[in-house]
Design a protein around this motif. Structure first.
Motif, short mmCIF file in Angstrom:
data_model
loop_
_atom_site.label_atom_id
_atom_site.label_comp_id
_atom_site.label_asym_id
_atom_site.label_seq_id
_atom_site.Cartn_x
_atom_site.Cartn_y
_atom_site.Cartn_z
N ARG A 98 0.85 -1.19 0.00
CA ARG A 98 0.00 0.00 0.00
C ARG A 98 0.89 1.24 0.00
O ARG A 98 1.90 1.29 0.71
CB ARG A 98 -0.92 0.01 1.21
N GLN A 100 0.78 5.68 -0.28
CA GLN A 100 0.09 6.96 -0.33
C GLN A 100 0.93 7.88 -1.21
O GLN A 100 2.14 8.02 -0.99
CB GLN A 100 -0.05 7.58 1.05
N TYR A 110 -4.41 6.82 -2.71
CA TYR A 110 -4.00 5.57 -2.09
C TYR A 110 -4.01 4.47 -3.15
O TYR A 110 -5.00 4.31 -3.88
CB TYR A 110 -4.92 5.23 -0.91
N GLU A 112 -2.52 0.33 -4.23
CA GLU A 112 -1.98 -0.93 -3.77
C GLU A 112 -1.30 -1.60 -4.97
O GLU A 112 -1.94 -1.85 -5.99
CB GLU A 112 -3.08 -1.82 -3.20
N ALA A 132 -9.85 6.42 -0.11
CA ALA A 132 -9.13 7.02 1.03
C ALA A 132 -9.58 6.34 2.30
O ALA A 132 -10.72 5.89 2.42
CB ALA A 132 -9.43 8.51 1.10
#
Length: 137
Positions: A98, A100, A110, A112, A132
């Motif tokens: 993950r 940001q 965000y 992944e 988010a």
């Protein structure tokens, strides 16, 4: 473009499955993601392509098509501002990092990253946009 985004959404489906196991951070995975973002930032499609798994390379067929998709579909990855690593988890043989990203306008995104270990090298096998924290069902 719609076909490409549909393929990416299909590739992201495993991201949503259960049976997740948090694992300690992995500097090698973070370095791969950083390296690809730096390549995008400098406009080096060939270098960014080298960080993508064979599956992703097969979908896009060329570094230029891949770069065009990222520039149009993931502008926060194409030219990121601040990048923070939020957590790594394992699900079977897949690892999910993950991230940001604060874009140049100051908005938080965000993501992944699905990572795969191939021949001793981590490669990016897909990226999913996440809601988010605290947003969504």
């Amino acid at each position: 473009m719609t076909r490409i985004l549909t393929v990416l959404a299909f590739c992201a489906a495993p991201f949503m499955a259960a049976a997740q196991e948090p694992v300690p951070s992995n500097p090698e995975i973070e370095a791969i993601i950083d390296g690809q973002m730096q390549a995008f930032r400098s406009g080096d499609a060939d270098a960014a392509w080298d960080y993508a798994s064979p599956i992703i390379q097969g979908i896009f067929d060329s570094p230029d098509r891949f770069a065009q998709m990222v520039e149009n579909g993931y502008p926060m990855v194409w030219n990121p501002g601040e990048v923070s690593y939020l957590g790594l988890r394992q699900q079977g043989r897949w690892f999910y990092q993950r991230v940001q990203v604060i874009d140049r306008a100051g908005a938080a995104h965000y993501l992944e990253y699905q990572m795969v270990l191939q021949d001793g090298l981590w490669l990016i096998n897909g990226v999913a946009l996440l809601p988010a924290p605290g947003v969504g069902a």
